[in-house]
Design an enzyme around this catalytic site. Structure first.
Site, PDB file in Angstrom:
ATOM      1  N   ARG A 133       0.857  -1.191   0.000  1.00  0.00           N
ATOM      2  CA  ARG A 133       0.000   0.000   0.000  1.00  0.00           C
ATOM      3  C   ARG A 133       0.886   1.231   0.000  1.00  0.00           C
ATOM      4  O   ARG A 133       1.588   1.514   0.966  1.00  0.00           O
ATOM      5  CB  ARG A 133      -0.948  -0.010   1.203  1.00  0.00           C
TER       6      ARG A 133
ATOM      7  N   GLU B 141      -4.948  -4.931 -14.239  1.00  0.00           N
ATOM      8  CA  GLU B 141      -3.630  -4.482 -14.675  1.00  0.00           C
ATOM      9  C   GLU B 141      -3.043  -3.578 -13.599  1.00  0.00           C
ATOM     10  O   GLU B 141      -3.727  -2.701 -13.062  1.00  0.00           O
ATOM     11  CB  GLU B 141      -3.739  -3.730 -16.000  1.00  0.00           C
TER      12      GLU B 141
END
Length: 188
Positions: free
Chosen positions: A65, A139
């Site tokens: 993250r 993606e």
């Protein structure tokens, strides 16, 4: 009953329009009649899936993250697309991120994880009857999946290894559900 606490929007404007998030800046009238500014993030909402195998182990993810520059342990989750049904989103996210499908779905709660600065809500679902298949990652999406016993996840919450709020709450829900102490709320 809570009217004495209510703030009323006087005016406002969107100050940022990003690909995913928008930022709103509103002038509000406070309960005492004075004005103040409220800045907050507008979020489309999201789902969190708590995938539980027949043996009681739980399907988890490890994902980097960027805002906190580290890998987090999390449940599968993702944003609700415009017009998308919440359960359909949960099924889509589980399949995309993990490759698993589930035969049994139970909505357990709604959480608001950042009430001071965002309107985001997360719908938490337990998924059972898991069947493995190929992942369909978006993606630019990179994550690892693994199975863990609930007892290990509880210890990781206690020790601070799991700090993601949706995952902490989900672990606590699973602990209560598996012990028989809680069931999903009526109407959830």
């Amino acid at each position: 009953m809570d009217a004495h606490l209510k703030e009323t929007k006087k005016d406002g404007q969107q100050v940022y329009d990003g690909h995913f998030l928008k930022v709103q800046c509103d002038t509000v009238i406070l309960p005492d009649g004075k004005e103040s500014i409220r800045e907050y993030i507008k979020h489309p909402g999201a789902v969190t899936v708590l995938p539980v195998f027949d043996d009681g182990t739980v399907l988890m993810e490890r994902q980097f993250r960027y805002p906190l520059n580290r890998v987090f342990i999390e449940f599968p989750a993702g944003k609700i697309d415009p017009g998308e049904d919440e359960l359909a989103c949960a099924k889509r996210e589980l399949l995309e991120e993990t490759g698993y499908t589930a035969t049994d779905w139970q909505h357990i709660c709604t959480i608001h994880n950042a009430i001071a600065y965002a309107d985001e809500r997360l719908e938490l679902y337990v998924a059972r009857g898991l069947k493995e298949g190929p992942r369909q990652l978006d993606e630019g999406e990179f994550l690892d999946i693994y199975r863990a016993p609930l007892s290990e996840l509880i210890e990781q919450v206690r020790s601070g290894q799991i700090t993601d709020v949706k995952t902490v709450i989900g672990v606590f829900w699973l602990e209560k559900i598996t012990s028989g102490a809680w069931t999903a709320p009526v109407g959830a």
